[in-house]
Scaffold this motif. Structure first.
Motif, mmCIF file in Angstrom:
data_model
loop_
_atom_site.group_PDB
_atom_site.id
_atom_site.type_symbol
_atom_site.label_atom_id
_atom_site.label_comp_id
_atom_site.label_asym_id
_atom_site.label_seq_id
_atom_site.Cartn_x
_atom_site.Cartn_y
_atom_site.Cartn_z
ATOM 1 N N TYR A 1 0.823 -1.205 0.000
ATOM 2 C CA TYR A 1 0.000 0.000 0.000
ATOM 3 C C TYR A 1 0.858 1.257 0.000
ATOM 4 O O TYR A 1 0.424 2.325 -0.465
ATOM 5 C CB TYR A 1 -0.955 0.008 1.203
ATOM 6 C CG TYR A 1 -0.292 0.309 2.531
ATOM 7 C CD1 TYR A 1 -0.259 1.609 3.035
ATOM 8 C CD2 TYR A 1 0.311 -0.698 3.273
ATOM 9 C CE1 TYR A 1 0.353 1.889 4.247
ATOM 10 C CE2 TYR A 1 0.919 -0.435 4.476
ATOM 11 C CZ TYR A 1 0.944 0.871 4.958
ATOM 12 O OH TYR A 1 1.555 1.146 6.158
ATOM 13 N N LEU B 1 0.368 4.554 -2.280
ATOM 14 C CA LEU B 1 0.308 5.927 -1.781
ATOM 15 C C LEU B 1 1.329 6.808 -2.477
ATOM 16 O O LEU B 1 1.043 7.971 -2.814
ATOM 17 C CB LEU B 1 0.537 5.942 -0.269
ATOM 18 C CG LEU B 1 -0.582 5.378 0.606
ATOM 19 C CD1 LEU B 1 -0.138 5.299 2.065
ATOM 20 C CD2 LEU B 1 -1.844 6.234 0.497
ATOM 21 N N GLN C 1 -4.433 8.227 3.490
ATOM 22 C CA GLN C 1 -4.686 7.037 4.300
ATOM 23 C C GLN C 1 -5.876 7.240 5.227
ATOM 24 O O GLN C 1 -6.701 6.339 5.419
ATOM 25 C CB GLN C 1 -3.446 6.671 5.111
ATOM 26 C CG GLN C 1 -3.503 5.291 5.746
ATOM 27 C CD GLN C 1 -3.654 4.203 4.713
ATOM 28 O OE1 GLN C 1 -2.829 4.052 3.816
ATOM 29 N NE2 GLN C 1 -4.716 3.428 4.814
ATOM 30 N N GLU D 1 -9.022 6.940 3.274
ATOM 31 C CA GLU D 1 -9.331 5.539 2.998
ATOM 32 C C GLU D 1 -9.967 4.874 4.209
ATOM 33 O O GLU D 1 -10.961 4.140 4.083
ATOM 34 C CB GLU D 1 -8.066 4.784 2.593
ATOM 35 C CG GLU D 1 -8.313 3.307 2.306
ATOM 36 C CD GLU D 1 -7.047 2.543 1.963
ATOM 37 O OE1 GLU D 1 -6.527 1.826 2.851
ATOM 38 O OE2 GLU D 1 -6.585 2.667 0.810
ATOM 39 N N GLN D 2 -9.426 5.110 5.388
ATOM 40 C CA GLN D 2 -10.002 4.539 6.605
ATOM 41 C C GLN D 2 -11.440 5.007 6.791
ATOM 42 O O GLN D 2 -12.338 4.210 7.107
ATOM 43 C CB GLN D 2 -9.155 4.923 7.818
ATOM 44 C CG GLN D 2 -7.789 4.266 7.874
ATOM 45 C CD GLN D 2 -7.011 4.643 9.126
ATOM 46 O OE1 GLN D 2 -7.457 5.477 9.923
ATOM 47 N NE2 GLN D 2 -5.854 4.036 9.311
#
Length: 555
Positions: free
Chosen positions: A200, A204, A235, A238-239
């Motif tokens: 990941y 990114l 990030q 995304e969470q």
């Protein structure tokens, strides 16, 4: 007549005895009494041990008190029979009409059925997950996503004002390592040994380069910060998106940085110094948590002037209390047992009552099996099983329900094949299918021109299976209140499974048919049972909603 109504009837009977001088209760008549469904149906619809609880205070024996209460209850509206068992248990059978009225009450309440005022007036903060924004959410976060969200839902249903909060750990060395890892991949250099190595990170890096084409031209220090901040934003987004897709909503995303940017940590520590539990030693600032059962005192500011994580945790707790929360609930992972006493001691040092103002729940580990082996680690995420990949393999409903139906403190092993199987052996399928069956029955009724009656004779719901189902439906508010008070949403799941089973037994009983057969006309009994079906659908849908699980109309 539901348990709450019957409890009020028993209270009225006690009050009547006191008013007439037949009973003395020095502490006064209780506001409510416990009324439960007996396991043995021959013991009536409901039972209460109120006589055993109050006899000593009343200066009499339980059996004698039970006789007095039974006499009053037998004269009460809706009560058909009262028997005394053993040393003073009261077994109560209610009239069919009073029992049948439950169905109409549920239909009238609709989506609010099951809600109570048990925790009304309480402002509760539930903090859960609180992951670093440096990588994908993993299996441990997944369990807390389900349980934290479900706890918030049942607390709200019990009348509390609830805020679900995610504490973003966006400060500290891990953030710099995160930025350095993304930068290294973007530059084609090795990732630092103590950095982040999942695939990941490469994703990114590509996104950052695409969004910020001039980033590689920045001076080294600025470039590292730019990679860190851009990666952080991606990030975290995304969470947030994954959790919303997982039916887990947060009211507040609280940044740890915000405490420091506003110099809030130092200010809060100065307030705490006035409480008398902070002291200076060896050039550092300490909190004397050993005054409140912690195993050692905790450093807040090191001798080099650096704030510790515990300083941030302390300031964050005080911040919550200043925002008006009466109780702060923390959901922590299995490796955080040591935090329980230190957090309670911290609250005490802040002048609070640890038994009332702070609560720490510790969850145990989860293992997912696929084809007899533990689910393989994610290449994209690194050495973890990622939440999104679990959702892709299992599905939102099956995963949420399977995690919600066990207590948080139980180690858990789930098999992918079992929790995704479309069979009655799979609890989530069983409950959802029962809901879909009620919807199909309602559609069939509409096809025959049947509609919910404006009024119906509740006494027509007199068959044993009718009464079994009505008793089960009447229990829902008590189950929700208990789940909220104990922070145990698995109680709702287990209740739904029992109620689905009760509904299916009712459905299979020929004498309880809702639809007329052949050319038979629609009778008042058919209409009464349509009300019962709609009530069943309401309870199943409301219960699934408290677990964040969908209630499909067809399967």
């Amino acid at each position: 007549m539901n348990p709450a109504q019957l409890s009020a009837t028993v209270v009225d009977a006690l009050a009547s005895l006191v008013d007439q001088g037949a009973l003395t209760l020095p502490d006064g008549v209780p506001a409510e009494v416990t009324v439960e469904r007996p396991r043995d149906k021959s013991h009536g619809d409901y039972a209460t041990n109120v006589a055993l609880q109050l006899a000593k205070r009343a200066g009499t024996n339980p059996r004698a008190l039970a006789e007095l209460v039974a006499e009053r209850l037998r004269a009460s509206d809706g009560v058909a029979q009262v028997d005394i068992a053993g040393p003073g248990f009261l077994n109560i059978t209610v009239e069919a009409g009073a029992q049948g009225r439950i169905a109409a009450d549920i239909v009238a309440a609709g989506a609010s059925y099951g809600h109570t005022e048990t925790l009304a007036g309480q402002r509760i903060n539930v903090e859960f997950i609180s992951a670093n924004p440096t990588g994908p959410l993993h299996l441990g976060h997944t369990r807390w996503a389900v349980l934290g969200d479900a706890i918030g839902r049942v607390l709200s249903a019990a009348g509390a004002t609830v805020t679900r909060e995610f504490y973003i750990n966006d400060r500290g060395n891990q953030m710099n390592l995160f930025g350095a890892s993304i930068q290294a991949v973007a530059l084609g250099e090795p990732v630092p040994d103590d950095g982040y190595h999942g695939a990941y990170v490469a994703d990114l890096a590509q996104q950052v380069l695409a969004a910020h084409p001039g980033i590689l031209d920045l001076p080294a220090d600025e470039r590292l910060v730019a990679f860190r901040e851009a990666g952080y934003a991606l990030q975290l987004a995304e969470q947030q998106a994954q959790l919303e897709g997982f039916q887990t909503h947060f009211d507040v995303w609280f940044s740890e940085r915000s405490l420091h940017d506003a110099d809030d940590v130092t200010a809060q520590l100065e307030k705490l110094r006035a409480q008398g539990h902070l002291f200076d030693a060896d050039g550092a600032l300490w909190m004397r948590t050993t005054d409140f059962d912690d195993d050692k005192d905790r450093v807040l500011i090191r001798s080099n002037g650096e704030l510790t994580y515990f300083a941030s945790d302390t300031a964050y707790y005080v911040n919550k209390r200043e925002r008006g929360f009466d109780r702060c609930i923390y959901l922590l992972g299995a490796d955080h047992h040591g935090y329980v006493n230190r957090l309670r001691a911290m609250a005490a040092c802040a002048g609070d009552d640890p038994d009332n103002n702070i609560e720490v729940l510790i969850g145990q580990l989860v293992k997912i099996l696929q084809d007899g082996e533990e689910l393989r680690l994610s290449k994209r995420a690194g050495n973890i099983v990622a939440l999104q990949e679990l959702v892709d393999v299992i599905g939102v409903d099956a995963l949420r329900y399977s995690l919600a139906r066990y207590p948080a403190d139980s180690p858990l092993v789930l098999d992918v094949a079992e929790i995704t199987r479309a069979s009655n052996d799979n609890p989530v399928h069983y409950v959802q299918y029962a809901h879909a069956r009620t919807c199909r029955m309602m559609a069939n009724a509409a096809d025959l021109g049947m509609a919910l009656p404006d009024d119906f004779d509740p006494a027509l719901l007199a068959h044993e299976r009718d009464r079994d189902l009505l008793r089960a439906l009447a229990e829902f508010p008590r189950v929700v209140a208990s789940a909220a008070e104990l922070r145990e949403p698995h109680r709702v799941a287990r209740y739904l499974e029992d109620t689905a089973a009760t509904f299916n037994r009712w459905y299979d009983t020929k004498e309880c048919r809702m639809l007329p057969q052949g050319d038979e006309p629609v009778t008042p009994a058919n209409e009464a049972r349509l009300v019962l079906v709609v009530a069943s659908r309401t309870v199943l849908a409301n219960g699934l909603g408290l677990l964040g699980v969908s209630a499909p109309e067809r399967m």
